[in-house]
Design an enzyme around this catalytic site. Structure first.
Site, PDB file in Angstrom:
ATOM      1  CD  GLN A 137      15.734  32.902   2.939  1.00 54.50           C
ATOM      2  OE1 GLN A 137      15.252  33.794   2.275  1.00 54.50           O
ATOM      3  NE2 GLN A 137      16.504  33.151   3.981  1.00 54.50           N
ATOM      4  CG  ASP A 138      12.013  32.454  -2.865  1.00 53.08           C
ATOM      5  OD1 ASP A 138      13.160  32.840  -2.573  1.00 53.08           O
ATOM      6  OD2 ASP A 138      11.166  33.188  -3.393  1.00 53.08           O
ATOM      7  N   PRO A 139      13.387  29.561  -4.683  1.00 50.02           N
ATOM      8  CG  PRO A 139      12.350  28.078  -6.144  1.00 50.02           C
ATOM      9  CD  PRO A 139      12.065  28.975  -4.983  1.00 50.02           C
ATOM     10  CB  VAL A 166      10.070  31.870  -7.144  1.00 49.41           C
ATOM     11  CG1 VAL A 166      11.137  31.655  -8.214  1.00 49.41           C
ATOM     12  CG2 VAL A 166      10.040  33.317  -6.694  1.00 49.41           C
ATOM     13  CG  PHE A 213      10.504  35.795  -0.348  1.00 46.43           C
ATOM     14  CD1 PHE A 213      10.997  34.619   0.198  1.00 46.43           C
ATOM     15  CD2 PHE A 213      11.328  36.904  -0.357  1.00 46.43           C
ATOM     16  CE1 PHE A 213      12.278  34.548   0.721  1.00 46.43           C
ATOM     17  CE2 PHE A 213      12.617  36.853   0.164  1.00 46.43           C
ATOM     18  CZ  PHE A 213      13.090  35.663   0.712  1.00 46.43           C
TER      19      PHE A 213
END
Length: 229
Positions: A69-71, A132, A138
């Site tokens: 998803q995101d870091p 991020v 997010f």
């Protein structure tokens, strides 16, 4: 803009596949946003590691895609590969669960959370969003990264064959369901996310590591050595 944001930093095979993205309006807007963010806030990963996944696994060498998803948004964790952390960093909960499943599946125990060895064997460890803000999960969603990583996945679907897409969690499944609407020659392995909230709903017991190697062997390709030395 910092040189780490230019396509020239990528392997030639990715440059060729993604060259059209750099002229799109969303990309210039994303660059402007990132320039501002890196100037005024703590952003992960470091600029030079934003494209680490693409640099580590050239387009023509991708055999497996593991979509994140995101870091990670904690200090010193994110280094540009999905689910991975640099050597010496404590294992985040999701990665701990990934390693638990790997041990159950294949009897392999890993202590280091750096997955670079997997990337070097053709496992593209790609996050949906590549940056991020520190401590703000997010926080860079909806800024353009999703479109860019859609392009990456689309190019793999269209211009490669027999890639194994590993989709852990609803976000990864939803992203790829939109992109897999045309007929393709790829394998898809899907299950719940390895996070503590979801792992017991089907990630544990998925046996994806052995299934990946079964599929690679069936294709006549070298299997992945999941052991991290």
């Amino acid at each position: 803009m910092h040189e780490a944001f230019t396509i020239e930093q990528l392997p030639p095979s990715w440059q060729e596949q993604l060259k059209d993205e750099w002229s799109q309006p969303y990309w210039s807007q994303l660059l402007a946003f990132l320039k501002s963010e890196y100037a005024q806030a703590k952003i992960y990963p470091k600029k030079e590691n934003i494209f680490a996944a693409l640099r580590s696994t050239p387009f023509d060498q991708v055999r497996v895609v593991i979509l994140g998803q995101d870091p990670y948004h904690g200090e010193g964790q994110a280094h540009g590969l999905s689910f991975s952390v640099p050597r010496g960093q404590a294992l985040p909960p999701s990665l701990r669960n990934i390693f638990q499943e790997l041990h159950t599946d294949l009897g392999i125990r890993n202590e280091s959370g750096c997955l670079q060895a997997w990337a070097d064997q053709g496992v593209l460890l790609l996050n949906t969003v590549l940056t991020v803000r520190a401590g703000e999960a997010f926080s860079h969603a909806g800024r353009g990264w999703e479109r860019f990583t859609d392009a990456i996945v689309t190019k793999l679907i269209q211009n490669r064959t027999h890639v194994i897409f590993v989709l852990w969690g609803n976000a990864a499944r939803q992203k790829c369901n939109l992109l897999f609407q045309t007929k393709h020659q790829h394998a898809v392995l899907a299950c719940p996310h390895p996070s503590p909230l979801a792992a017991h709903r089907g990630f544990f017991g998925c046996c994806h590591f052995s299934k990946i190697n079964y599929l690679l062997k069936k294709q006549g390709k070298t299997m992945i050595n999941w052991k991290i030395e």
